[in-house]
Design a protein around this motif. Structure first.
Motif, PDB file in Angstrom:
ATOM      1  N   LEU A 194     -47.426 -12.831   7.350  1.00 46.91           N
ATOM      2  CA  LEU A 194     -48.139 -12.890   6.075  1.00 46.91           C
ATOM      3  C   LEU A 194     -47.853 -14.198   5.339  1.00 46.91           C
ATOM      4  O   LEU A 194     -48.769 -14.898   4.909  1.00 46.91           O
ATOM      5  N   LEU A 205     -36.279  -3.691  -9.067  1.00 47.60           N
ATOM      6  CA  LEU A 205     -35.679  -4.537 -10.086  1.00 47.60           C
ATOM      7  C   LEU A 205     -36.731  -5.137 -10.987  1.00 47.60           C
ATOM      8  O   LEU A 205     -36.639  -5.106 -12.183  1.00 47.60           O
ATOM      9  N   GLU A 206     -37.720  -5.681 -10.378  1.00 51.42           N
ATOM     10  CA  GLU A 206     -38.810  -6.203 -11.179  1.00 51.42           C
ATOM     11  C   GLU A 206     -40.054  -5.889 -10.385  1.00 51.42           C
ATOM     12  O   GLU A 206     -40.175  -6.290  -9.231  1.00 51.42           O
ATOM     13  N   LYS A 217     -35.414 -11.071  -5.896  1.00 55.67           N
ATOM     14  CA  LYS A 217     -35.730  -9.717  -6.334  1.00 55.67           C
ATOM     15  C   LYS A 217     -35.617  -8.682  -5.229  1.00 55.67           C
ATOM     16  O   LYS A 217     -35.308  -7.529  -5.479  1.00 55.67           O
ATOM     17  N   ILE A 218     -35.954  -9.093  -4.026  1.00 56.66           N
ATOM     18  CA  ILE A 218     -35.985  -8.119  -2.945  1.00 56.66           C
ATOM     19  C   ILE A 218     -35.177  -8.649  -1.772  1.00 56.66           C
ATOM     20  O   ILE A 218     -35.291  -9.826  -1.424  1.00 56.66           O
ATOM     21  N   TYR A 219     -34.380  -7.787  -1.187  1.00 57.22           N
ATOM     22  CA  TYR A 219     -33.564  -8.256  -0.081  1.00 57.22           C
ATOM     23  C   TYR A 219     -34.318  -8.204   1.241  1.00 57.22           C
ATOM     24  O   TYR A 219     -34.927  -7.203   1.605  1.00 57.22           O
ATOM     25  N   PRO A 272     -34.729  -1.684  -4.094  1.00 55.44           N
ATOM     26  CA  PRO A 272     -34.512  -2.068  -5.477  1.00 55.44           C
ATOM     27  C   PRO A 272     -35.828  -2.137  -6.257  1.00 55.44           C
ATOM     28  O   PRO A 272     -36.770  -2.778  -5.819  1.00 55.44           O
ATOM     29  N   VAL A 284     -46.108  -5.468   2.082  1.00 60.37           N
ATOM     30  CA  VAL A 284     -45.439  -6.121   3.215  1.00 60.37           C
ATOM     31  C   VAL A 284     -44.089  -6.694   2.768  1.00 60.37           C
ATOM     32  O   VAL A 284     -43.099  -6.608   3.485  1.00 60.37           O
ATOM     33  N   ILE A 285     -44.053  -7.248   1.560  1.00 63.85           N
ATOM     34  CA  ILE A 285     -42.775  -7.750   1.043  1.00 63.85           C
ATOM     35  C   ILE A 285     -41.766  -6.613   0.953  1.00 63.85           C
ATOM     36  O   ILE A 285     -40.594  -6.759   1.266  1.00 63.85           O
ATOM     37  N   LEU A 286     -42.264  -5.444   0.546  1.00 56.35           N
ATOM     38  CA  LEU A 286     -41.360  -4.295   0.409  1.00 56.35           C
ATOM     39  C   LEU A 286     -40.923  -3.724   1.758  1.00 56.35           C
ATOM     40  O   LEU A 286     -40.047  -2.870   1.809  1.00 56.35           O
ATOM     41  N   GLY A 287     -41.562  -4.168   2.829  1.00 57.85           N
ATOM     42  CA  GLY A 287     -41.063  -3.753   4.134  1.00 57.85           C
ATOM     43  C   GLY A 287     -42.036  -2.977   5.002  1.00 57.85           C
ATOM     44  O   GLY A 287     -41.687  -2.538   6.086  1.00 57.85           O
ATOM     45  N   ILE A 310     -28.383 -17.395  -3.487  1.00 55.10           N
ATOM     46  CA  ILE A 310     -29.369 -16.838  -4.407  1.00 55.10           C
ATOM     47  C   ILE A 310     -29.096 -17.233  -5.853  1.00 55.10           C
ATOM     48  O   ILE A 310     -30.005 -17.573  -6.597  1.00 55.10           O
ATOM     49  N   ARG A 333     -32.765 -13.897   4.663  1.00 52.79           N
ATOM     50  CA  ARG A 333     -33.299 -15.152   4.084  1.00 52.79           C
ATOM     51  C   ARG A 333     -33.922 -16.034   5.158  1.00 52.79           C
ATOM     52  O   ARG A 333     -34.756 -16.876   4.867  1.00 52.79           O
ATOM     53  N   ILE A 371     -28.805  -8.324  -2.782  1.00 51.06           N
ATOM     54  CA  ILE A 371     -29.383  -9.607  -3.169  1.00 51.06           C
ATOM     55  C   ILE A 371     -28.257 -10.602  -3.457  1.00 51.06           C
ATOM     56  O   ILE A 371     -28.301 -11.747  -3.016  1.00 51.06           O
ATOM     57  N   THR A 377     -43.306  -8.183  -7.634  1.00 54.89           N
ATOM     58  CA  THR A 377     -42.827  -9.438  -7.061  1.00 54.89           C
ATOM     59  C   THR A 377     -43.841  -9.956  -6.049  1.00 54.89           C
ATOM     60  O   THR A 377     -44.239  -9.222  -5.151  1.00 54.89           O
ATOM     61  N   GLY A 378     -44.261 -11.187  -6.221  1.00 52.06           N
ATOM     62  CA  GLY A 378     -45.208 -11.745  -5.272  1.00 52.06           C
ATOM     63  C   GLY A 378     -46.657 -11.510  -5.637  1.00 52.06           C
ATOM     64  O   GLY A 378     -47.557 -11.879  -4.898  1.00 52.06           O
ATOM     65  N   ILE A 429     -39.263 -14.392  -5.073  1.00 52.87           N
ATOM     66  CA  ILE A 429     -39.250 -13.176  -4.259  1.00 52.87           C
ATOM     67  C   ILE A 429     -37.851 -12.859  -3.746  1.00 52.87           C
ATOM     68  O   ILE A 429     -37.385 -11.729  -3.867  1.00 52.87           O
ATOM     69  N   ARG A 432     -39.179  -7.609  10.283  1.00 52.57           N
ATOM     70  CA  ARG A 432     -39.906  -8.271   9.207  1.00 52.57           C
ATOM     71  C   ARG A 432     -41.025  -9.164   9.717  1.00 52.57           C
ATOM     72  O   ARG A 432     -41.470 -10.055   9.026  1.00 52.57           O
ATOM     73  N   LEU A 454     -44.006  -9.592   7.513  1.00 53.88           N
ATOM     74  CA  LEU A 454     -43.800 -10.472   6.367  1.00 53.88           C
ATOM     75  C   LEU A 454     -43.867 -11.939   6.791  1.00 53.88           C
ATOM     76  O   LEU A 454     -44.473 -12.767   6.115  1.00 53.88           O
ATOM     77  N   ILE A 474     -49.948  -7.561   0.138  1.00 57.35           N
ATOM     78  CA  ILE A 474     -48.844  -8.523   0.110  1.00 57.35           C
ATOM     79  C   ILE A 474     -47.558  -7.880  -0.403  1.00 57.35           C
ATOM     80  O   ILE A 474     -46.494  -7.988   0.208  1.00 57.35           O
ATOM     81  N   TYR A 475     -47.689  -7.183  -1.516  1.00 59.83           N
ATOM     82  CA  TYR A 475     -46.515  -6.553  -2.111  1.00 59.83           C
ATOM     83  C   TYR A 475     -45.928  -5.513  -1.155  1.00 59.83           C
ATOM     84  O   TYR A 475     -44.712  -5.429  -0.975  1.00 59.83           O
TER      85      TYR A 475
END
Lengths: 259, 251
Positions: free
Chosen positions: A18, B97-98, A98-100, B95, B118-121, A256, A103, B79, B101-102, A95, A12, A15, B115-116
């Motif tokens: 970022l 889910l929504e 919603k997304i794993y 997921p 990168v958040i997603l992986g 969470i 942490r 989560i 996000t971000g 965030i 990660r 991330l 950004i999205y």
């Protein structure tokens, strides 16, 4: 187990970078002075402290302005990292609900933000070094090691604070008060050797104090820490980090839904 | 045989703490020790839920609002952490889910995709290479440099969806995302899921579109008040559910 922790965090890294760089940008974007602010903030503090304390301490501490600036840079790193790290889970609640991902990522990135800002401030430090025609000793080359130590220490404290603050929100204010106290029991304005031995040993138990002390010695006075001092710093940093991480681990299971 | 299971949920139990008055400060915590009134109630959201999904299967989850469907998805998506029981997943879980996000309205569409992503992986480089195709799918090629706050909500949803499907998961968790957007977008996203299915991805999704689910799902799981009320053949379970809902409405 711990292997997968480092792997998952390493995976990660995009991330983390970022989050960290976005936070740095956000911090400077809203002021017209922008990037310059990173130099001005410590400079203003430096000026105030210098004017106030110059007559009392100047004669005792060689290169006092540089001493003060270096202390402040290290101090700001610790202060910002722990303050931002403390609220990082709450700030990114949207965030992480919603997304794993691990942490720990958000806490690491907050500390990294402070670390990047410290990088800019060392730019200001370099300018000062030149302006004062100060020739830094060779021992300054070991400074990066201390900064890594500082990062790990700040991260450990941040991990502890971030998890606890989710459960106890008023820790935010309590930590600010503790920070103020820490500022005054650390060799930032003064030098440790101004105290009698007994008090000095007591103060030095605080890893941050011994870190600041060693930093000054290496960057300004061409003195290396003794083996005992280095060992103490290394081990106490590890203890702070492991303690923070264990608490984080224990508390993060159901964190969470408490956000 | 075990290999063919892509999600195994075993005896999952989850309880949430409901605060009567929010006690999240040290002061209040100390006060609550002195004043022994019970300030926290426990709400059991899932009780001893077990099921498994085979690789390539499409499982639909139905149930009333508040029955624990989303919590179940969030537990599968790591989560939430279950209080008891375990979830085993074989493969990468994404997921849905929504979406979005971000997302940040002050940044351009392009920046938001990055950004999205990168958040997603994704790494930054990976997602940058995909910007073109994302914009094309979302039909926003001309607006890549527009700030997101100037997007319509439909464009916003399309952009989020287009970015999210770039992830190449083995297991997809979908929470009612099919219901956003206009008809043509719904169709497009529906086709995307069918495409995922054809490629052998496991899909678990929560929806209230019962007739659609009857057609596309391999199995249906009906969650009611935190327990599995029924599980199996889509038509059978959906009929049971409809009947249950209508008798309950009469009361």
């Amino acid at each position: 187990m711990s292997d997968s922790l480092f792997r998952e965090i390493w995976e990660r890294r995009s991330l983390i970078m970022l989050f960290a760089f976005n936070d740095v940008k956000l911090r400077y974007r809203n002021s017209t002075l922008g990037f310059l602010w990173s130099f001005l903030e410590p400079l203003l503090m430096l000026t105030v402290l210098y004017l106030v304390f110059t007559n009392i301490i100047k004669s005792v501490v060689p290169n006092y302005p540089l001493y003060l600036l270096l202390s402040l840079i290290v101090w700001y790193m610790f202060q910002r990292a722990t303050t931002m790290g403390q609220t990082s889970l709450l700030d990114r609640a949207g965030i992480i609900q919603k997304i794993y991902f691990r942490r720990e990522v958000v806490v690491v990135s907050s500390c990294l933000t402070a670390f990047i800002m410290m990088g800019f401030e060392f730019g200001a430090f370099a300018i000062f070094v030149v302006a004062f025609k100060f020739v830094p000793p060779l021992t300054i080359l070991l400074l990066p090691l201390l900064l890594i130590d500082l990062f790990i220490m700040s991260l450990g404290v941040s991990l502890f604070l971030s998890a606890m603050t989710v459960y106890f929100r008023d820790l935010k204010f309590i930590w600010q008060i503790i920070l103020q106290a820490l500022f005054f029991v650390s060799p930032i304005i003064y030098q440790l050797n101004m105290f009698p031995d007994k008090i000095r040993t007591l103060l030095q138990l605080n890893p941050l104090v011994s870190l600041l002390d060693i930093t000054h010695g290496m960057a300004l006075y061409n003195t290396l820490p003794t083996l005992k001092e280095s060992m103490y710093l290394g081990i106490s940093t590890c203890i702070v980090f492991i303690f923070g991480y264990v608490i984080f681990k224990l508390k993060s299971k159901n964190l969470i839904e408490e956000l | 045989m075990e290999d063919s299971n892509s999600v195994i949920v075993q005896n999952v139990t989850k309880t949430f703490r409901i605060y009567h008055e929010k006690r999240n400060s040290i002061y209040e915590y100390v006060a609550s020790i002195l004043d022994r009134q019970k300030a926290v109630d426990e709400l059991s959201v899932l009780r001893d839920v077990s099921f498994s999904v085979k690789k390539g299967e499409m499982l639909g989850i139905i149930g009333f609002n508040g029955s624990g469907k989303t919590t179940l998805l969030k537990i599968i998506g790591r989560i939430y952490h279950p209080d008891k029981g375990s979830v085993i997943t074989n493969g990468k879980v994404t997921p849905f889910l929504e979406l979005g996000t971000g997302f940040n309205g002050e940044l351009t569409a392009k920046d938001n995709i990055i950004i999205y992503g990168v958040i997603l992986g994704f790494t930054k480089k990976e997602i940058k290479e995909k910007i073109e195709s994302i914009a094309k799918f979302a039909e926003v090629e001309r607006f890549l440099d527009t700030k997101l706050k100037n997007f319509s909500s439909g464009m916003n949803a399309r952009l989020a969806f287009a970015t999210a499907i770039q992830v190449n998961p083995d297991i997809l968790l979908v929470d009612e995302v099919l219901s956003v957007g206009d008809i043509s977008f719904q169709e497009k996203s529906f086709n995307t899921f069918m495409d995922f299915k054809k490629r052998g991805k496991t899909i678990i999704f929560v929806s209230h579109a019962l007739d659609q689910m009857r057609d596309i799902c391999d199995k249906i799981l009906w969650v009611h008040d935190g327990i599995i009320k029924s599980y199996g053949n889509p038509s059978t379970v959906i009929d049971e559910y409809k009947q249950f809902a209508s008798t309950r409405d009469k009361l």
